[in-house]
Design an enzyme around this catalytic site. Structure first.
Site, mmCIF file in Angstrom:
data_model
loop_
_atom_site.group_PDB
_atom_site.id
_atom_site.type_symbol
_atom_site.label_atom_id
_atom_site.label_comp_id
_atom_site.label_asym_id
_atom_site.label_seq_id
_atom_site.Cartn_x
_atom_site.Cartn_y
_atom_site.Cartn_z
ATOM 1 N N ASP A 183 39.381 35.470 34.501
ATOM 2 C CA ASP A 183 38.451 36.120 35.422
ATOM 3 C C ASP A 183 37.910 35.077 36.412
ATOM 4 O O ASP A 183 37.613 33.944 36.028
ATOM 5 C CB ASP A 183 37.288 36.736 34.633
ATOM 6 C CG ASP A 183 36.369 37.564 35.523
ATOM 7 O OD1 ASP A 183 36.652 38.753 35.713
ATOM 8 O OD2 ASP A 183 35.359 37.001 36.008
ATOM 9 N N ASP A 200 40.241 39.758 48.971
ATOM 10 C CA ASP A 200 41.595 40.216 48.636
ATOM 11 C C ASP A 200 42.615 39.090 48.803
ATOM 12 O O ASP A 200 43.544 38.946 47.989
ATOM 13 C CB ASP A 200 41.989 41.401 49.512
ATOM 14 C CG ASP A 200 41.269 42.687 49.121
ATOM 15 O OD1 ASP A 200 40.656 42.711 48.044
ATOM 16 O OD2 ASP A 200 41.329 43.663 49.898
ATOM 17 N N GLU A 226 38.952 41.384 39.623
ATOM 18 C CA GLU A 226 39.334 39.968 39.628
ATOM 19 C C GLU A 226 39.795 39.504 38.252
ATOM 20 O O GLU A 226 39.812 38.307 37.958
ATOM 21 C CB GLU A 226 38.167 39.101 40.115
ATOM 22 C CG GLU A 226 36.950 39.073 39.209
ATOM 23 C CD GLU A 226 35.950 40.179 39.506
ATOM 24 O OE1 GLU A 226 34.773 39.998 39.186
ATOM 25 O OE2 GLU A 226 36.347 41.235 40.056
#
Length: 315
Positions: A183, A200, A226
């Site tokens: 993450d 992005d 994410e």
């Protein structure tokens, strides 16, 4: 009756002169004793010269000139040995042949008891083009269904299916497997400061970096947002932690450059070692606990959690 037969033979001859399908009759010794112009054109042999040529002579000429049937070999004599072993092996044989110029033909061989053979070549190029187009469309749809649109890695559904398949294999072979949950730390700040398009791009660049770092047989997918999942087959806990630490350092040292910005990020990673009989949901839950512990330790670190027995449930 004889006049009817002669008339029929004459009419068939008329059709053979205009059809695009090739027809040839070979003797028992595999010599052409008659054919139409279409067959000679398919084989790229002069129509006035093809009668009397053997099958081997026709195919050798095609091979040398790189015309007619596509012959993928460096040894034409060995290729002809294999081809001749198939000819007349059955009374009727059907197969496809592609030409050097891109055309495709459906070939049929009908052999009589005396060894003579009628060979018909029907142009199926349009059907093959359509077949290829349908295959490409099907392949594209399959990729769309299994690929994350943003990062072009496996999406959640595809990744889970791959992981469960690999878990079944590792269980049968009694080999270790490590599941890692990754993450991005404080990713919301990236979106807030630089915008979602920049966020992005960071996700895309990170996915590319991870993909090129992992081994070819490792599984990698985007779980959502994410969060990324990585399955390391045939890998014990120590090796998995070493791989993930290397990945964490690469992410920390890399400068991401979305939309002309320069962005530094760190990642937190949770690891769990799988046991025989475990499923994705169990590994995910325990790796999520390890990831949560990594966040609590200050982020930008790797935490490994040992699995409990499958029979005892998920910790």
């Amino acid at each position: 009756m004889e006049s009817v037969f002669l008339t029929l033979s004459s009419r068939i001859g008329d059709f053979l002169d205009v059809t695009q399908d090739g027809y040839a009759i070979f003797s028992a010794e595999d010599i052409v004793i008659g054919c139409n112009k279409a067959f000679a054109e398919i084989m790229f042999v002069n129509y006035e010269q093809i009668v009397g040529m053997s099958f081997n002579q026709i195919l050798k000429a095609a091979f040398i000139a790189n015309n007619g049937p596509k012959i993928n070999t460096d040894d034409i004599d060995q290729w002809l040995l294999v081809a001749n072993s198939k000819r007349r092996s059955r009374e009727f044989r059907l197969f496809e042949v592609d030409l050097v110029d891109g055309r495709w033909y459906l070939m049929s061989e009908q052999t009589l008891a005396n060894g003579e053979m009628l060979l018909q070549a029907k142009n199926i190029t349009k059907q093959k083009v359509l077949e290829h187009t349908l295959y490409e469309h099907s392949h594209q749809l399959s990729n769309l269904a299994s690929t994350d649109e943003l990062t072009q890695i496996s999406n959640r559904r595809s990744f889970i299916a791959q992981v469960n398949s690999e878990l079944n294999r590792s269980s049968r072979n009694d080999t270790p497997v490590a599941f890692c949950l990754l993450d991005i730390d404080y990713f919301k700040k990236v979106n807030d400061e630089y915008g979602h398009q920049a966020g992005d791009r960071v996700l895309t660049e990170l996915a590319d970096m991870i993909r090129t770092t992992l081994r070819e047989y490792d599984l990698f997918g985007r779980i959502g947002g994410e969060e990324f999942g990585i399955l390391l087959p045939d890998t014990d806990g120590d090796s998995a932690k070493e791989i993930m630490q290397r990945l964490r350092l690469l992410a920390m040292q890399n400068v991401f450059s979305p939309l002309e910005h320069r962005v530094n990020i760190t990642i937190s990673i949770g690891i769990v070692v799988g046991e025989a009989g475990c499923k994705f949901e169990q590994l995910y839950n325990e790796a999520d606990i390890a990831l949560y512990q990594a966040k609590n330790k200050g982020r930008n670190c790797v935490v490994q959690r040992q699995r409990m027995s499958v029979d005892k449930g998920v910790a």
